[in-house]
Design an enzyme around this catalytic site. Sequence first.
Site, PDB file in Angstrom:
ATOM      1  N   ASP A   7      44.390  37.817  34.093  1.00  0.00           N
ATOM      2  CA  ASP A   7      42.959  37.915  33.835  1.00  0.00           C
ATOM      3  C   ASP A   7      42.755  38.403  32.400  1.00  0.00           C
ATOM      4  OD1 ASP A   7      40.091  38.261  34.477  1.00  0.00           O
ATOM      5  OD2 ASP A   7      40.576  40.392  34.389  1.00  0.00           O
ATOM      6  N   ASP A   9      39.076  39.820  30.895  1.00  0.00           N
ATOM      7  CA  ASP A   9      38.148  40.961  30.844  1.00  0.00           C
ATOM      8  C   ASP A   9      38.575  42.059  31.803  1.00  0.00           C
ATOM      9  OD1 ASP A   9      36.194  40.149  28.903  1.00  0.00           O
ATOM     10  OD2 ASP A   9      35.460  38.683  30.339  1.00  0.00           O
ATOM     11  N   LYS A 154      40.770  31.570  41.751  1.00  0.00           N
ATOM     12  CA  LYS A 154      41.846  31.552  40.762  1.00  0.00           C
ATOM     13  C   LYS A 154      43.180  31.200  41.422  1.00  0.00           C
ATOM     14  CE  LYS A 154      39.972  34.878  37.386  1.00  0.00           C
ATOM     15  NZ  LYS A 154      40.226  36.163  36.691  1.00  0.00           N
ATOM     16  N   ASP A 177      42.293  42.830  37.579  1.00  0.00           N
ATOM     17  CA  ASP A 177      41.575  44.090  37.789  1.00  0.00           C
ATOM     18  C   ASP A 177      40.387  43.977  38.729  1.00  0.00           C
ATOM     19  OD1 ASP A 177      39.903  42.649  35.752  1.00  0.00           O
ATOM     20  OD2 ASP A 177      38.772  44.533  35.826  1.00  0.00           O
ATOM     21  N   ASP A 181      40.183  38.444  41.120  1.00  0.00           N
ATOM     22  CA  ASP A 181      41.629  38.334  40.900  1.00  0.00           C
ATOM     23  C   ASP A 181      42.444  38.526  42.179  1.00  0.00           C
ATOM     24  OD1 ASP A 181      41.359  38.066  38.063  1.00  0.00           O
ATOM     25  OD2 ASP A 181      41.023  40.231  37.933  1.00  0.00           O
TER      26      ASP A 181
END
Length: 226
Positions: A7, A9, A154, A177, A181
Site C-alpha cells: 500500500d 498512503d 486488492k 495499514d 489492505d
Amino acid sequence: MRAVVTDIDGTITDGARRISLSAIREIRRLVDDGIPVVLASGNTLCFMDSIAKMIGTSGAVIAENGGVWRREYPADPVVEGDRRVTLAAFEDLRRHYASRGVALDLYSHSLRHADVAFARTVPVDEVRRLLASHPVRVLDTGFAIHLQQAGITKATALSALARAMGLEPADFLAVGDSENDVEMIREAGAGAAVGNAVPGARAAADYVATAPYGDGFVEAVRHFLP
C-alpha cells in the site's frame, strides 16, 4: 518471498502523507536485488504511473483498490471493476444527501475507471447503510470513502497480477495499514502491517511492525527479506 506488494498512503508515507525516504530506499534495494515491488492503492492509475516512475519500480501497480491493475510498463491496464455499478450507487447517495443540503466532494472523478471516491465528510457507517441494497463495497481508507463493485479487492487484483507476472500470491509479501489492505494481506504468502495500522489489518498480518508508516514498512520488509 519472491516479490513485495505494498500500500502507499499510511504505509510508505508519514502521517502527513509525505512519502517516506527510508521506504523509497528500501523499495529500490529490493528492485536492485531483483525482487519485484508492486504498488497498491485506492488512487488513480495516472497517479500510480507517476509515483512508480519516480520511485523506480517496473510499473506493476494495483489502482482503485483492485479495480484496475497493470503488469508493467508499457502493458495496457486491466479494468476489473464495473464503474456503472459504482456510479449508480453514488448517484443514489448524492440524491439522498443533496435533499439534505449536503454536497459530496468527488476525488479525481474523471480519471477513475472502476471505483468512485469522495471526501470523508459524511459518516461511513451511514453510507454503508444507505447503499446496503447496491452491489458495492464501501471502503474507508482514512483518506477517502470509496465505492467499489462487490467482489473486487486488492487481493483479487493481486491474484490476477501475480499470474500475469508468472508468480503466485503465495510468492508475495504484502504490507498495508488500512481496511482496504486486509484481503491483500491475507491473500499473500506473508502479510505485514505497519505500526499505525487499523485493527483489521493488524489481525490479518503475520507480522506487525513496531514502527509506524514508512519506517514500519522497512521493518516489515527486513523481517521477511533481510
